[in-house]
Write a protein that holds these residues in place. Structure first.
Motif, PDB file in Angstrom:
ATOM      1  N   CYS A  85       0.862  -1.179   0.000  1.00  0.00           N
ATOM      2  CA  CYS A  85       0.000   0.000   0.000  1.00  0.00           C
ATOM      3  C   CYS A  85       0.896   1.225   0.000  1.00  0.00           C
ATOM      4  O   CYS A  85       1.612   1.472   0.978  1.00  0.00           O
ATOM      5  CB  CYS A  85      -0.915  -0.004   1.212  1.00  0.00           C
ATOM      6  N   ALA A  86       0.834   1.962  -1.088  1.00  0.00           N
ATOM      7  CA  ALA A  86       1.644   3.168  -1.227  1.00  0.00           C
ATOM      8  C   ALA A  86       0.802   4.385  -0.864  1.00  0.00           C
ATOM      9  O   ALA A  86      -0.319   4.536  -1.343  1.00  0.00           O
ATOM     10  CB  ALA A  86       2.153   3.291  -2.653  1.00  0.00           C
ATOM     11  N   ALA A  87       1.355   5.235  -0.032  1.00  0.00           N
ATOM     12  CA  ALA A  87       0.653   6.431   0.419  1.00  0.00           C
ATOM     13  C   ALA A  87       1.241   7.670  -0.233  1.00  0.00           C
ATOM     14  O   ALA A  87       2.441   7.743  -0.504  1.00  0.00           O
ATOM     15  CB  ALA A  87       0.744   6.552   1.938  1.00  0.00           C
ATOM     16  N   SER A  88       0.377   8.656  -0.441  1.00  0.00           N
ATOM     17  CA  SER A  88       0.818   9.929  -0.986  1.00  0.00           C
ATOM     18  C   SER A  88      -0.081  11.034  -0.451  1.00  0.00           C
ATOM     19  O   SER A  88      -1.193  10.777   0.021  1.00  0.00           O
ATOM     20  CB  SER A  88       0.762   9.911  -2.515  1.00  0.00           C
ATOM     21  N   GLY A  89       0.442  12.238  -0.484  1.00  0.00           N
ATOM     22  CA  GLY A  89      -0.360  13.384  -0.095  1.00  0.00           C
ATOM     23  C   GLY A  89      -0.363  13.722   1.370  1.00  0.00           C
ATOM     24  O   GLY A  89      -1.153  14.554   1.805  1.00  0.00           O
ATOM     25  N   GLY A  90       0.466  13.066   2.141  1.00  0.00           N
ATOM     26  CA  GLY A  90       0.523  13.361   3.560  1.00  0.00           C
ATOM     27  C   GLY A  90       1.864  12.951   4.140  1.00  0.00           C
ATOM     28  O   GLY A  90       2.730  12.451   3.409  1.00  0.00           O
ATOM     29  N   THR A  91       2.031  13.131   5.428  1.00  0.00           N
ATOM     30  CA  THR A  91       3.267  12.707   6.099  1.00  0.00           C
ATOM     31  C   THR A  91       3.065  11.278   6.579  1.00  0.00           C
ATOM     32  O   THR A  91       2.466  11.038   7.636  1.00  0.00           O
ATOM     33  CB  THR A  91       3.594  13.639   7.271  1.00  0.00           C
ATOM     34  N   PHE A  92       3.562  10.332   5.797  1.00  0.00           N
ATOM     35  CA  PHE A  92       3.291   8.918   6.038  1.00  0.00           C
ATOM     36  C   PHE A  92       3.666   8.491   7.445  1.00  0.00           C
ATOM     37  O   PHE A  92       2.918   7.777   8.112  1.00  0.00           O
ATOM     38  CB  PHE A  92       4.050   8.092   5.005  1.00  0.00           C
ATOM     39  N   SER A  93       4.800   8.955   7.920  1.00  0.00           N
ATOM     40  CA  SER A  93       5.298   8.505   9.218  1.00  0.00           C
ATOM     41  C   SER A  93       4.464   9.006  10.390  1.00  0.00           C
ATOM     42  O   SER A  93       4.659   8.547  11.523  1.00  0.00           O
ATOM     43  CB  SER A  93       6.756   8.930   9.401  1.00  0.00           C
ATOM     44  N   SER A  94       3.545   9.906  10.134  1.00  0.00           N
ATOM     45  CA  SER A  94       2.695  10.408  11.213  1.00  0.00           C
ATOM     46  C   SER A  94       1.413   9.602  11.373  1.00  0.00           C
ATOM     47  O   SER A  94       0.607   9.883  12.263  1.00  0.00           O
ATOM     48  CB  SER A  94       2.334  11.879  10.975  1.00  0.00           C
ATOM     49  N   TYR A  95       1.229   8.597  10.531  1.00  0.00           N
ATOM     50  CA  TYR A  95      -0.001   7.796  10.559  1.00  0.00           C
ATOM     51  C   TYR A  95       0.264   6.366  11.027  1.00  0.00           C
ATOM     52  O   TYR A  95       1.247   5.740  10.638  1.00  0.00           O
ATOM     53  CB  TYR A  95      -0.631   7.744   9.171  1.00  0.00           C
ATOM     54  N   TYR A  96      -0.651   5.882  11.876  1.00  0.00           N
ATOM     55  CA  TYR A  96      -0.732   4.456  12.100  1.00  0.00           C
ATOM     56  C   TYR A  96      -1.304   3.852  10.811  1.00  0.00           C
ATOM     57  O   TYR A  96      -2.184   4.441  10.174  1.00  0.00           O
ATOM     58  CB  TYR A  96      -1.660   4.135  13.263  1.00  0.00           C
ATOM     59  N   MET A  97      -0.834   2.667  10.468  1.00  0.00           N
ATOM     60  CA  MET A  97      -1.288   2.016   9.238  1.00  0.00           C
ATOM     61  C   MET A  97      -1.838   0.629   9.553  1.00  0.00           C
ATOM     62  O   MET A  97      -1.483   0.011  10.573  1.00  0.00           O
ATOM     63  CB  MET A  97      -0.138   1.897   8.242  1.00  0.00           C
ATOM     64  N   GLY A  98      -2.686   0.138   8.669  1.00  0.00           N
ATOM     65  CA  GLY A  98      -3.238  -1.183   8.909  1.00  0.00           C
ATOM     66  C   GLY A  98      -3.936  -1.751   7.698  1.00  0.00           C
ATOM     67  O   GLY A  98      -4.006  -1.104   6.638  1.00  0.00           O
ATOM     68  N   TRP A  99      -4.426  -2.965   7.873  1.00  0.00           N
ATOM     69  CA  TRP A  99      -5.161  -3.670   6.839  1.00  0.00           C
ATOM     70  C   TRP A  99      -6.458  -4.230   7.427  1.00  0.00           C
ATOM     71  O   TRP A  99      -6.474  -4.755   8.538  1.00  0.00           O
ATOM     72  CB  TRP A  99      -4.330  -4.827   6.289  1.00  0.00           C
ATOM     73  N   PHE A 100      -7.499  -4.113   6.631  1.00  0.00           N
ATOM     74  CA  PHE A 100      -8.780  -4.726   6.926  1.00  0.00           C
ATOM     75  C   PHE A 100      -9.169  -5.593   5.739  1.00  0.00           C
ATOM     76  O   PHE A 100      -8.621  -5.429   4.647  1.00  0.00           O
ATOM     77  CB  PHE A 100      -9.855  -3.660   7.156  1.00  0.00           C
ATOM     78  N   ARG A 101     -10.098  -6.480   5.930  1.00  0.00           N
ATOM     79  CA  ARG A 101     -10.589  -7.263   4.805  1.00  0.00           C
ATOM     80  C   ARG A 101     -12.102  -7.436   4.908  1.00  0.00           C
ATOM     81  O   ARG A 101     -12.669  -7.404   5.997  1.00  0.00           O
ATOM     82  CB  ARG A 101      -9.923  -8.636   4.733  1.00  0.00           C
ATOM     83  N   GLN A 102     -12.687  -7.617   3.738  1.00  0.00           N
ATOM     84  CA  GLN A 102     -14.130  -7.799   3.681  1.00  0.00           C
ATOM     85  C   GLN A 102     -14.444  -8.978   2.778  1.00  0.00           C
ATOM     86  O   GLN A 102     -14.164  -8.941   1.573  1.00  0.00           O
ATOM     87  CB  GLN A 102     -14.816  -6.537   3.156  1.00  0.00           C
TER      88      GLN A 102
END
Length: 121
Positions: A21-38
């Motif tokens: 999962c590639a992130a853009s548009g923000g300060t990546f290191s300031s966010y907790y990250m995770g995965w969900f599934r449906q």
């Protein structure tokens, strides 16, 4: 923040996949990250989360010992390594970012578009 998930596909039971999962548009290191599934016909469920510095990780009981979450803050990317896949792991996997640890959908500020994982028996 925009999140772009990739790496899903069709795999046989017992196989492996690696989601990114590639992130853009923000300060990546300031966010907790995770995965969900449906899964089809079911609600979106927590799979795994990681703290901002990557030092702590969280897993749903159903994936403990089989899945590994990691992140590379220099590449603005979070990964989910999935091993010993089971048919019940089938579903659309969503990347998530939040200001709080994303072990609950209520803590998610941003969602990715989802990537489909299908595990055949």
């Amino acid at each position: 923040v925009q999140l772009q998930a990739s790496g899903g596909g069709l795999v046989q039971a017992g196989g492996s996949l690696r989601l990114s999962c590639a992130a853009s548009g923000g300060t990546f290191s300031s966010y907790y990250m995770g995965w969900f599934r449906q899964a089809p016909g079911k609600e979106r469920a927590f799979v795994s989360a990681i703290t901002r510095n990557g030092m702590s990780t969280y897993y749903a009981d159903s994936v403990k010992g089989r899945f590994t979450i990691s992140r590379d803050n220099a590449k603005n990317t979070v990964y989910l390594e999935m091993n010993t896949l089971k048919p019940e792991d089938t579903g659309t996997y969503y990347c998530a970012a939040g200001r709080l640890v994303v072990t609950s959908p209520f803590n998610v500020d941003y969602w990715g578009q989802g990537t489909l994982v299908t595990v055949s028996s």
